[in-house]
Design an enzyme around this catalytic site. Structure first.
Site, mmCIF file in Angstrom:
data_model
loop_
_atom_site.group_PDB
_atom_site.id
_atom_site.type_symbol
_atom_site.label_atom_id
_atom_site.label_comp_id
_atom_site.label_asym_id
_atom_site.label_seq_id
_atom_site.Cartn_x
_atom_site.Cartn_y
_atom_site.Cartn_z
ATOM 1 N N ASP A 71 -31.891 12.797 15.127
ATOM 2 C CA ASP A 71 -31.330 13.582 14.183
ATOM 3 C C ASP A 71 -30.663 12.606 13.021
ATOM 4 O OD1 ASP A 71 -29.900 15.646 12.786
ATOM 5 O OD2 ASP A 71 -29.023 16.284 14.542
ATOM 6 N N LYS A 145 -39.542 16.057 18.734
ATOM 7 C CA LYS A 145 -38.499 16.460 19.685
ATOM 8 C C LYS A 145 -37.665 17.619 18.805
ATOM 9 C CE LYS A 145 -33.865 15.192 21.446
ATOM 10 N NZ LYS A 145 -32.726 14.020 21.552
ATOM 11 N N ASP A 147 -34.668 20.486 18.970
ATOM 12 C CA ASP A 147 -33.611 20.861 19.848
ATOM 13 C C ASP A 147 -33.049 22.327 19.772
ATOM 14 O OD1 ASP A 147 -30.955 20.123 21.108
ATOM 15 O OD2 ASP A 147 -30.856 18.424 20.002
ATOM 16 N N ARG A 203 -36.790 19.774 28.138
ATOM 17 C CA ARG A 203 -35.232 19.251 29.081
ATOM 18 C C ARG A 203 -35.036 20.418 29.919
ATOM 19 N NH1 ARG A 203 -31.892 16.289 25.888
ATOM 20 N NH2 ARG A 203 -30.376 17.226 27.479
ATOM 21 N N ASP A 207 -27.278 17.149 28.020
ATOM 22 C CA ASP A 207 -27.546 15.574 27.843
ATOM 23 C C ASP A 207 -27.185 14.707 28.907
ATOM 24 O OD1 ASP A 207 -28.592 16.549 25.355
ATOM 25 O OD2 ASP A 207 -26.894 15.834 24.171
#
Length: 491
Positions: A71, A145, A147, A203, A207
């Site tokens: 990010d 990636k 999110d 995922r 996290d």
């Protein structure tokens, strides 16, 4: 690079390219991501300095080839709605960064979110997918990636989440560029049941943070058997994550993998034994191996964990099967957090080999045994697997770990001396011979150190330090038994 483009083109030509059939991530992807160690402290110099360290340390040559920028890289959108890079952080522009990484034999990854904003509150890609996919492809990006922050409530059922993430997959697909698609939606809406249809990895938890076993309220969901066990937060320990993934380790397959989140090796919160266990489990569970430490200050001890080719060969084994948990004991000594358990994991490898992990997550050292009946449980219960009646050679996959002194010499060496040191070390180089070919040839550097033998009907036994693992490759003295096949042979 040419091979990746060809595989992608063939997938498109033969029909709609599902995530597991886009020619990418046929084994779990490997590389580096800045987020765990550095967060928003990103820049062009960070990426280029890190890429140099990847090459000089030999990490690229054992398989870590993606450099993923997380990010905080964006300056917002231009008047036509296209993302702009922050030129103060990336003065040469993203295309120039990608070109330099490609010149070094590396691949370039970037980040966005399927929301109106990213997790750090920069411009997100929700409803801008087509524009952003064009930007990523135009910059030469090889990995996205993607999110889950600020999703505007577009979640709550598998169909809602699937549809939201599929828009970006279709947009990436339409660019004609092979871009590995890595979902980061924290396991919400049963990602493990649909992720493989559109993505190369997904995922499956909140996290990770740099702890082996500490419970935390931000990762409060601990009942992995519950379908509502999701934790869209942070501070999930290594033990928490492996306990969550245990019920659906079989969802990963060539082209699409359960993502246990980035590696914490080298960030300082765990002991050497805990980091060794963390790395071993991620490799055996077929998670992507994305280093999350600052490579510019890489220690010798961390290098000798991350560059172990015998363990990486388990991750990159062409069969593509995760290990399964075959035993979990909770009535053991607890650590300072009141946590303690012993686990045995086992899984099949190419050539009829087997990998076994004896995990001691208890509060004291333990002697752990696993019978061949347990080890080959998934080939036949109650001792019915033919492998139980065979003799097996046992190879310690950490037995040939690089010496810290040699690792330090490599890290301290001038650029002109690095290649000489690597030749002297005779370390495995997957850019010269792939893990698939090395395993076919039974390259000693991938086998580990032979330590014992198990007689037919016998057991594997080892003393395991607290918060550590012992990891073994078993090789049949005979033929390894005939395994059941449950999927198309692709590799």
């Amino acid at each position: 690079m040419a091979a990746l483009h060809l595989a992608f083109a063939l997938a498109l030509f033969t029909g709609h390219a599902a995530g597991v059939n886009n020619g990418l991530a046929r084994t779990p992807q490997m590389g580096w991501n800045n987020w765990n160690a550095l967060g928003c402290d990103v820049s062009e110099s960070l990426l280029l300095d890190t890429s140099k360290k990847l090459v000089d340390s030999g990490l690229r040559d054992v398989g870590y080839n993606y450099v993923v920028l997380d990010d905080c890289w964006s300056h917002g959108r231009d008047e036509e709605g296209f993302l702009e890079e922050d030129l103060e952080k990336f003065p040469s522009g993203m295309s120039a960064v990608a070109d330099e990484l490609h010149r070094q034999g590396l691949l370039f990854g970037m980040y966005s979110s399927a929301g109106e904003m990213t997790c750090a509150r920069y411009a997100g890609s929700l409803d801008w997918e087509e524009n952003d996919a064009k930007s990523f492809a135009g910059w030469g990006v090889d990995y996205l990636k993607y999110d889950n922050c600020y999703h505007m409530g577009r979640f709550g059922t598998p169909k809602l989440s699937f549809d939201r993430y599929k828009v970006m997959w279709d947009a990436l697909n339409s660019t004609g560029r092979p871009i590995l698609y890595s979902l980061c939606n924290w396991g919400e809406d049963y990602t493990h049941t649909w992720g493989m249809s559109i993505a190369n990895s997904w995922r499956m938890s909140g996290d990770i943070y740099d702890s082996f076993s500490r419970p935390d309220d931000l990762c409060s969901c601990i009942d992995a058997s519950s379908p509502f066990c999701i934790a869209p937060g942070t501070h999930c320990s290594v033990l928490n994550i492996i306990n969550k993934v245990a019920p659906y380790v079989d969802r990963g397959q060539p082209g699409g993998w359960n993502d246990l989140d980035m590696l914490e090796v080298g960030n300082g919160g765990m002991t050497d034994e805990e980091y060794k266990a963390h790395f071993s489990l991620w490799a055996a569970l077929k998670s992507p191996l994305l280093m999350g430490n600052d490579l510019r200050s890489l220690s010798a001890a961390s290098l000798t964990i991350l560059n172990n080719p015998a363990v990486i060969a388990i991750s990159q084994d062409p069969v593509g099967h995760s290990v399964y948990r075959v035993r979990r004991e909770l009535n053991v000594a607890k650590d300072k957090y009141g946590v303690g358990e012993i686990q045995v994991w086992s899984g099949g490898l190419s050539g009829g080999d087997q990998v076994v992990l004896l995990l001691n997550a208890a509060g004291e050292d333990a002697r752990i045994s696993a019978s061949l009946e347990e080890i080959f449980l998934h080939d036949g219960p109650e001792g019915s697997a033919p492998q139980v009646n065979e003799e097996w050679e046992v190879f310690d996959l950490w037995g040939n770990r690089m010496d810290n002194a040699l690792a330090q010499k490599i890290l301290d060496a001038d650029e002109k001396d690095v290649e000489k040191l690597w030749k002297q070390a005779n370390w495995y180089n997957s850019t010269e011979i792939s893990y698939k070919e090395g395993l076919k040839k039974m390259d000693d550097r991938l086998m580990g150190k032979k330590v014992s033998k198990i007689n037919a009907g016998g057991s594997l036994t080892a003393k395991v330090k607290r918060h550590s693992v012992e990891m073994f490759r078993l090789r049949s003295v005979g033929h390894g038994g005939k395994r059941k096949v449950h999927a198309k042979e692709e590799l």
